[in-house]
Design a protein around this motif. Structure first.
Motif, PDB file in Angstrom:
ATOM      1  N   ILE A 185       1.011  -1.360  -0.252  1.00 63.72           N
ATOM      2  CA  ILE A 185      -0.110  -0.351   0.192  1.00 63.72           C
ATOM      3  C   ILE A 185       0.745   1.438   0.065  1.00 63.72           C
ATOM      4  O   ILE A 185       1.868   1.010   0.079  1.00 63.72           O
ATOM      5  N   GLU A 187       1.281   4.909   1.519  1.00 68.93           N
ATOM      6  CA  GLU A 187       0.224   5.973   2.875  1.00 68.93           C
ATOM      7  C   GLU A 187       1.360   7.422   2.592  1.00 68.93           C
ATOM      8  O   GLU A 187       1.991   7.416   2.157  1.00 68.93           O
ATOM      9  N   LYS A 353      -4.816  -6.615   7.448  1.00 66.86           N
ATOM     10  CA  LYS A 353      -5.044  -5.615   5.883  1.00 66.86           C
ATOM     11  C   LYS A 353      -6.318  -4.615   7.108  1.00 66.86           C
ATOM     12  O   LYS A 353      -5.626  -3.324   6.419  1.00 66.86           O
ATOM     13  N   ASN A 356      -3.585  -2.579   9.139  1.00 67.54           N
ATOM     14  CA  ASN A 356      -3.108  -1.553   7.923  1.00 67.54           C
ATOM     15  C   ASN A 356      -3.278  -0.438   7.154  1.00 67.54           C
ATOM     16  O   ASN A 356      -3.101   0.618   7.175  1.00 67.54           O
ATOM     17  N   ASP A 357      -4.734  -1.111   6.892  1.00 65.69           N
ATOM     18  CA  ASP A 357      -5.774   0.304   6.599  1.00 65.69           C
ATOM     19  C   ASP A 357      -5.982   1.409   7.509  1.00 65.69           C
ATOM     20  O   ASP A 357      -6.242   2.149   6.625  1.00 65.69           O
ATOM     21  N   GLN A 358      -6.260   1.038   8.345  1.00 73.36           N
ATOM     22  CA  GLN A 358      -6.316   1.666   9.719  1.00 73.36           C
ATOM     23  C   GLN A 358      -5.516   2.746   9.925  1.00 73.36           C
ATOM     24  O   GLN A 358      -5.397   4.308   9.785  1.00 73.36           O
ATOM     25  N   ARG A 360      -3.013   3.276   7.625  1.00 74.85           N
ATOM     26  CA  ARG A 360      -2.952   4.068   6.936  1.00 74.85           C
ATOM     27  C   ARG A 360      -3.659   5.205   6.978  1.00 74.85           C
ATOM     28  O   ARG A 360      -3.499   6.777   6.658  1.00 74.85           O
ATOM     29  N   GLN A 361      -4.874   5.539   6.926  1.00 77.21           N
ATOM     30  CA  GLN A 361      -5.860   6.924   7.384  1.00 77.21           C
ATOM     31  C   GLN A 361      -4.936   6.979   8.688  1.00 77.21           C
ATOM     32  O   GLN A 361      -5.116   8.557   8.210  1.00 77.21           O
TER      33      GLN A 361
END
Ligand code: FES
Ligand code: FE2
Length: 414
Positions: A185, A187, A353, A356-358, A360-361
């Protein structure tokens, strides 16, 4: 004033225990300096031995301006080369990964052996000596299944890294694994924000409902102080060490890398929603006990890791620009584990997953706020953000030493 002097002065006058000044997170020139002083000089984790198991297997990586190819030779040795053809500079290997008997440049087919030597170049004249045009080597070391490279002409001594981390990694047998899944991803935030976020769990309760089912929020688990005084942690260390698993908190004096084995919450064994193992085939036959928690390894500036009883997860950080960072996550399972039988991919990867997305935000919103002219450095929590302070201190020390070292060298020449 010269950018180097400006950065040096700012780092020296930094308010300790506070986040950095705005330009460290957004400015192009500061970013270039980070690349030169840290990324082009330090050992960087790039990938795993198991990704290039056979002779001729290779993968490529881009570190700032440097394309690099990592390849396993016929002698099984893993080597790294600058991925720029010695003819006119085309990238020799253009794919992310592949397998080849020889490395052939697509432009005019100059052909290199797996050890980097040039073996074929068409019609280059009588004077031409192939021996002068081998691919340029990049320092490369493999430890416990982890491949590190260093782009500097002279690499820092790798022995302290090896001595410290090898005993902790070895029981997990991370050379006998395969990548079950990987994700990359981007960021939208500076690489230091990615690290600052990683080095504390002050944000976990409010942001990571899935991870918090199994990973303890306690600062003694993530941070740099208090672990030995925590009775749950010290008992965990004793039990694991008695079973032959090095566990106690060990950080190198430079602050650049650390290993420690931490218990998970209650009965949890793995990062799943239930806390139960995601993979039925254990990661390593050398681990004879259950409930070993997670072996945490970080090495600045590229990697943090979790090694569990049933799988391991590696994270690789690569800066793309002052405000963009690539994070690659790999889920490692025993090489004989079979998807659909020993593990379900969704169950194995779900928690991280999401996490990681949290993250990233969080990093992106953090970067957003820092871009405001109203931003000013704010105080870290002494109880929860010791790990962040340690990261910033490492960054400050390394930058300061190198900027001063370069200044000393320059004035000696002048
Ligand atoms: S640039 Fe590689 S063969 Fe010409
Ligand atoms: Fe997080």
């Amino acid at each position: 004033m010269d950018i180097r002097e400006t950065v040096l002065r700012q780092l020296k006058n930094r308010r300790e225990g506070f986040s950095l000044e705005q330009p460290f997170y957004i400015d192009q020139d500061y970013f270039k300096l980070d690349m030169e002083m840290i990324w082009y000089r330090d050992w960087l984790f790039v990938g795993h031995d198991c990704e290039i198991n056979r002779s001729g297997n290779y993968f490529t990586v881009q570190v700032g301006d440097y394309p690099v190819v990592i390849v396993r030779g016929r002698d099984k040795v893993i080597r790294a080369f600058h991925n720029t053809c010695r003819h006119r500079g085309h990238r020799v290997c253009t794919a992310e990964k592949g397998a080849a008997a020889k490395l052939v440049c697509p432009y005019h087919q100059w052909t290199y052996d797996l050890d980097g030597s040039l073996v074929f170049a068409r019609q280059m004249g009588e004077e031409f000596d192939k021996a002068d045009f081998g691919m340029k080597p990049v320092h490369c070391q493999s430890v416990g299944g982890y491949i590190f490279i260093c782009l500097a002409d002279e690499a820092p001594d790798f022995a302290p890294v090896r001595q410290t981390i090898e005993p902790y990694i070895a029981p997990h047998q991370l050379t006998e694994v395969k990548v079950a899944f990987e994700s990359t991803i981007v960021e939208k935030g500076n690489w230091k924000l990615v690290w600052e976020n990683n080095r504390e769990c002050y944000h976990c309760a409010g942001n990571h409902p899935e991870l918090c089912r199994t990973y303890p929020e306690a600062p003694s688990a993530t941070g740099v102080q208090g672990a030995a005084d925590d009775p749950v942690i010290s008992e965990h260390w004793q039990r694991c060490e008695a079973a032959g698993l090095p566990s106690t908190f060990t950080m190198h004096q430079s602050g650049q890398f650390r290993v420690a084995r931490m218990p998970l919450v209650e009965d949890a064994e793995s990062y799943t929603m239930s806390g139960k193992r995601a993979v039925q085939r254990p990661l390593s036959d050398d681990v004879k006990i259950s409930h070993i928690g997670t072996m945490l390894l970080f090495h600045y500036p590229t990697t943090w890791n979790h090694m569990l009883v049933d799988h391991a997860i590696s994270f690789r950080v690569l800066p793309l620009s002052a405000e963009e960072t690539q994070v690659t996550t790999k889920w490692l399972v025993h090489k004989d584990a079979v998807e659909g039988k020993d593990y379900d991919l969704e169950e194995l990867t779900h928690v991280w997953k999401m996490t990681n997305d949290q993250d990233r935000q969080i990093v992106e919103e953090n970067a957003f706020g820092i871009r405001s002219p109203a931003y000013q450095p704010g105080p870290y929590s002494p109880d929860h953000e010791g790990g962040v302070m340690q990261f910033v201190e490492w960054y400050t020390n390394f930058m300061t030493d190198r900027l001063q070292g370069d200044r000393a060298k320059l004035s000696a020449v002048a």
